[in-house]
Design a protein around this motif. Structure first.
Motif, PDB file in Angstrom:
ATOM      1  N   GLY A  53       9.336   9.471   7.201  1.00 41.03           N
ATOM      2  CA  GLY A  53       9.904   8.120   7.033  1.00 41.03           C
ATOM      3  C   GLY A  53       9.268   7.429   5.830  1.00 41.03           C
ATOM      4  O   GLY A  53       9.960   6.833   4.992  1.00 41.03           O
ATOM      5  N   LYS A  89      25.409  -5.895   7.842  1.00 35.60           N
ATOM      6  CA  LYS A  89      25.117  -4.969   8.936  1.00 35.60           C
ATOM      7  C   LYS A  89      26.263  -5.014   9.946  1.00 35.60           C
ATOM      8  O   LYS A  89      26.747  -3.988  10.430  1.00 35.60           O
ATOM      9  CB  LYS A  89      23.814  -5.371   9.649  1.00 35.60           C
ATOM     10  CG  LYS A  89      22.563  -5.097   8.847  1.00 35.60           C
ATOM     11  CD  LYS A  89      21.957  -3.783   9.209  1.00 35.60           C
ATOM     12  CE  LYS A  89      20.689  -3.566   8.399  1.00 35.60           C
ATOM     13  NZ  LYS A  89      20.276  -2.195   8.374  1.00 35.60           N
ATOM     14  N   HIS A 114      19.768   2.207  10.082  1.00 35.74           N
ATOM     15  CA  HIS A 114      19.329   3.148  11.136  1.00 35.74           C
ATOM     16  C   HIS A 114      18.059   3.911  10.756  1.00 35.74           C
ATOM     17  O   HIS A 114      17.937   5.112  10.971  1.00 35.74           O
ATOM     18  CB  HIS A 114      20.448   4.154  11.463  1.00 35.74           C
ATOM     19  CG  HIS A 114      21.710   3.494  11.887  1.00 35.74           C
ATOM     20  ND1 HIS A 114      21.778   2.628  12.964  1.00 35.74           N
ATOM     21  CD2 HIS A 114      22.979   3.558  11.380  1.00 35.74           C
ATOM     22  CE1 HIS A 114      23.011   2.184  13.106  1.00 35.74           C
ATOM     23  NE2 HIS A 114      23.768   2.725  12.145  1.00 35.74           N
ATOM     24  N   TYR A 136       0.825  -1.217   0.000  1.00 33.47           N
ATOM     25  CA  TYR A 136       0.000   0.000   0.000  1.00 33.47           C
ATOM     26  C   TYR A 136       0.854   1.262   0.000  1.00 33.47           C
ATOM     27  O   TYR A 136       0.483   2.286  -0.539  1.00 33.47           O
ATOM     28  CB  TYR A 136      -0.949   0.008   1.203  1.00 33.47           C
ATOM     29  CG  TYR A 136      -0.239   0.298   2.509  1.00 33.47           C
ATOM     30  CD1 TYR A 136       0.455  -0.707   3.180  1.00 33.47           C
ATOM     31  CD2 TYR A 136      -0.217   1.577   3.039  1.00 33.47           C
ATOM     32  CE1 TYR A 136       1.140  -0.441   4.344  1.00 33.47           C
ATOM     33  CE2 TYR A 136       0.469   1.854   4.214  1.00 33.47           C
ATOM     34  CZ  TYR A 136       1.147   0.837   4.864  1.00 33.47           C
ATOM     35  OH  TYR A 136       1.827   1.107   6.006  1.00 33.47           O
ATOM     36  N   LEU A 137       2.055   1.206   0.604  1.00 32.78           N
ATOM     37  CA  LEU A 137       2.849   2.431   0.742  1.00 32.78           C
ATOM     38  C   LEU A 137       3.680   2.728  -0.511  1.00 32.78           C
ATOM     39  O   LEU A 137       3.639   3.830  -1.046  1.00 32.78           O
ATOM     40  CB  LEU A 137       3.775   2.316   1.960  1.00 32.78           C
ATOM     41  CG  LEU A 137       4.715   3.504   2.168  1.00 32.78           C
ATOM     42  CD1 LEU A 137       3.924   4.747   2.549  1.00 32.78           C
ATOM     43  CD2 LEU A 137       5.757   3.214   3.242  1.00 32.78           C
ATOM     44  N   VAL A 147      17.278  -0.671   5.177  1.00 34.56           N
ATOM     45  CA  VAL A 147      17.739   0.711   5.353  1.00 34.56           C
ATOM     46  C   VAL A 147      18.451   0.820   6.701  1.00 34.56           C
ATOM     47  O   VAL A 147      17.930   0.352   7.723  1.00 34.56           O
ATOM     48  CB  VAL A 147      16.549   1.697   5.296  1.00 34.56           C
ATOM     49  CG1 VAL A 147      17.037   3.137   5.349  1.00 34.56           C
ATOM     50  CG2 VAL A 147      15.718   1.460   4.036  1.00 34.56           C
ATOM     51  N   ARG A 206      27.389  -1.697   8.331  1.00 36.08           N
ATOM     52  CA  ARG A 206      26.308  -1.163   7.478  1.00 36.08           C
ATOM     53  C   ARG A 206      26.871  -0.535   6.197  1.00 36.08           C
ATOM     54  O   ARG A 206      28.070  -0.408   6.042  1.00 36.08           O
ATOM     55  CB  ARG A 206      25.407  -0.196   8.236  1.00 36.08           C
ATOM     56  CG  ARG A 206      24.652  -0.904   9.351  1.00 36.08           C
ATOM     57  CD  ARG A 206      23.843   0.021  10.215  1.00 36.08           C
ATOM     58  NE  ARG A 206      23.032  -0.756  11.176  1.00 36.08           N
ATOM     59  CZ  ARG A 206      23.483  -1.316  12.273  1.00 36.08           C
ATOM     60  NH1 ARG A 206      24.754  -1.198  12.596  1.00 36.08           N
ATOM     61  NH2 ARG A 206      22.691  -2.006  13.058  1.00 36.08           N
ATOM     62  N   ARG A 249       8.494  -5.629  -1.291  1.00 36.53           N
ATOM     63  CA  ARG A 249       8.775  -5.197   0.089  1.00 36.53           C
ATOM     64  C   ARG A 249       8.668  -6.417   0.981  1.00 36.53           C
ATOM     65  O   ARG A 249       7.633  -7.087   1.016  1.00 36.53           O
ATOM     66  CB  ARG A 249       7.766  -4.133   0.503  1.00 36.53           C
ATOM     67  CG  ARG A 249       8.139  -3.467   1.818  1.00 36.53           C
ATOM     68  CD  ARG A 249       7.283  -2.263   2.061  1.00 36.53           C
ATOM     69  NE  ARG A 249       7.583  -1.621   3.330  1.00 36.53           N
ATOM     70  CZ  ARG A 249       6.793  -0.741   3.901  1.00 36.53           C
ATOM     71  NH1 ARG A 249       5.659  -0.397   3.320  1.00 36.53           N
ATOM     72  NH2 ARG A 249       7.131  -0.187   5.061  1.00 36.53           N
ATOM     73  N   ASN A 299      12.800   8.072  11.369  1.00 35.85           N
ATOM     74  CA  ASN A 299      11.439   8.199  11.919  1.00 35.85           C
ATOM     75  C   ASN A 299      11.439   9.074  13.171  1.00 35.85           C
ATOM     76  O   ASN A 299      10.593   9.953  13.325  1.00 35.85           O
ATOM     77  CB  ASN A 299      10.891   6.817  12.289  1.00 35.85           C
ATOM     78  CG  ASN A 299      10.181   6.159  11.123  1.00 35.85           C
ATOM     79  OD1 ASN A 299       9.740   6.844  10.214  1.00 35.85           O
ATOM     80  ND2 ASN A 299      10.102   4.843  11.162  1.00 35.85           N
TER      81      ASN A 299
END
Ligand code: GTP
Length: 502
Positions: A380, A476, A367, A330-331, A365, A480, A403, A372
């Motif tokens: 965000g 990570k 950090h 949806y995003l 992504v 990162r 996603r 946010n």
């Protein structure tokens, strides 16, 4: 109501006047029995059709034309005051009928719905003719020519007018609408059928109406035999066909009757005319009524089919939207996890048969929580969308982008071995590192960590994702903003971590 001059209206009025005159002459000379009883009065159907078909503002012209025509037709036989009286009575009858019918049915009148047929019948032959007959009979009484009483004259006028309207109005109205649409293409099989039908009808009609029974014993064809023929016309040719056959039957029946030949010769002349009027009314009602009913059923079926088509289209659209909603995130508008799994599993299955490399990138992504926390959830969201847009520009259209959840994304690269996939991942990493997302007067910078794996040809999708997830974890762990491939161990491509990155 303003009466505006218009050449078209003048031509119409002239034609209506001529047709009315012809109808009136026909009525006076061809529909009266040797005993002097009128069977039907045709011209009012001409004026009623015109009033039903043409706008109200043209009525005065049409009415005056009909009035003049009536006077011209009547004057040889009646004094002018009586001719004028008859004319005005007919005008009242037709105007009243047309006004009531149009009020009930609407401005576009045609014999295509049961409703229009029923209101025509009620307001025309039943009501307006019966009311006008009150005045018509009164004029006859004043003329002092008739040997019958007022109510007998009233009935003769009523039945004659009603029958004229009933037999001829449907024919004129449907023919007008038919011709209005332009001359149709000739359908030869239909013309053939029509010829057969009308030949049979005319042949049988002549046999039936030319023969008086006169109580002779033996086999006699009765007039009801013609009814199936007009029903045939109704089935095959609609209201037009029915109206034509009704008029053919009426012409034969009335034509023979005024020459003294008809099936009711055993009865008194007055009764014989009633029986004939009754017969013709029944033929008209059954045939035209049947044709209208069939037309109504056809129209309703078409409307229903149209509604079903419309609903199906809407349903298909809704289904498509639902399907999209079920498969799209949806995003970001890319594939959601469920849809990604579906497509990826299909790809793996295909490659189990056909072979060929396939690689998977999982990135997260770095950090992102800080983005946010610092800028808010909405920002965000915007950042996630910008990342997705940037990645889309880096990969090929046939790569599957989805996603995985939160700020984690998957890319399936068909026909791409791991070393190339690592290069793609590196391109993504660099591209996002260079991305400057502006928000108000600030620049938000992001980095991502990426894990890369090539499918070994036999693992399940879950196993492949577990592998690539492990690689991502390692990226990570390496600080990162790294790309890490799974075994066979490839060189870790490391990027210098820029201090300003989130
Ligand atoms: N704005 C926004 N934030 C999301 C969405 N989905 C997940 N997040 C946020 O992503 C953040 C993920 O945080 P963490 O799992 O701690 O990971 P991180 O902060 O990126 O840290 P590392 O992955 O360890 O580098 C959380 O703050 C979630 O609320 C989303 O759809 N929109």
């Amino acid at each position: 109501m303003t009466v505006k001059f218009d050449v078209m209206v003048l031509i119409r009025a002239l034609l209506v006047g001529l047709a009315f005159y012809a109808g009136a002459r026909l009525g006076v000379t061809q529909t009266i029995t040797p005993e002097g009883i009128a069977i039907l009065w045709p011209p009012n159907a001409v004026l009623l059709s015109a009033f039903l078909l043409f706008p109200y503002r043209q009525w005065p012209w049409l009415g005056v034309a009909a009035l003049l025509a009536e006077c011209l037709a009547d004057v040889p036989a009646f004094p002018l005051w009586a001719a004028l009286g008859f004319g005005l009575t007919n005008l009242f009858e037709v105007a009243l009928a047309a006004w009531l019918i149009r009020r009930a049915v609407g401005e576009q009148f045609d014999f295509d719905r049961l409703r229009s047929g029923a209101y025509f019948l009620l307001y025309g032959p039943f009501l307006a003719s019966a009311l006008a007959a009150l005045a018509g009979a009164a004029i006859y009484v004043l003329l002092d020519r008739a040997d019958s009483g007022y109510w007998a004259l009233w009935r003769v006028w009523w039945f004659g007018d009603a029958l004229g309207l009933l037999l001829l109005t449907p024919l004129i109205v449907v023919m007008w609408h038919w011709l209005e649409k332009g001359l149709p293409r000739i359908n030869w099989p239909a013309v053939g059928e029509l010829l057969v039908l009308s030949s049979l009808l005319i042949g049988l009609g002549i046999m039936i109406f030319s023969e008086g029974t006169r109580g002779e014993p033996g086999f006699h064809l009765t007039a009801i035999v013609l009814l199936p023929f007009s029903a045939w016309a109704a089935f095959r040719f609609g209201v037009r066909g029915a109206a034509i056959t009704v008029v053919i039957i009426a012409v034969l029946a009335v034509g023979f009757m005024v020459r003294g030949s008809h099936p009711y010769t055993d009865y008194a002349p007055q009764l014989a005319v009633w029986l004939m009027q009754e017969y013709l009314a029944v033929v008209a009602l059954v045939s035209v009524g049947l044709a209208i009913l069939l037309e109504e059923i056809r129209t309703q079926r078409n409307q229903l089919e149209q509604r079903v088509r419309e609903r199906t289209r809407k349903l298909e659209e809704a289904n498509l939207r639902l399907k999209e909603q079920a498969s799209i995130d949806y995003l970001t508008g890319i594939a959601n996890r469920r849809h990604f799994y579906h497509i990826a599993q299909r790809e793996l299955k295909r490659r189990t048969v056909s072979g060929g490399a396939i690689s998977l990138i999982l990135f997260d992504v770095d950090h992102f929580k800080e983005v946010n926390d610092r800028f808010g959830h909405d920002v965000g969201d915007m950042v996630l969308n910008r990342i997705v847009d940037a990645v889309k520009e880096t990969i090929r259209p046939l790569d599957m982008f989805g996603r995985f959840g939160g700020e984690e994304f998957l890319i399936l690269l068909p026909d791409v071995p791991q070393d190339i996939a690592v290069k793609v991942a590196e391109r993504i990493r660099k591209g996002l590192e260079a991305l400057q997302i502006s928000h108000e007067d600030q620049i938000i910078e992001v980095t991502v960590s990426l894990g890369v794996a090539q499918w070994d040809g036999c693992s399940t999708l879950d196993e492949l994702i577990t592998q690539v997830d492990k690689a991502l974890y390692e990226a990570k762990a390496l600080g990162r903003n790294h790309v890490q491939a799974v075994s066979p161990v490839l060189d870790v491509v490391q990027a210098p971590v820029s201090p300003g990155k989130a």
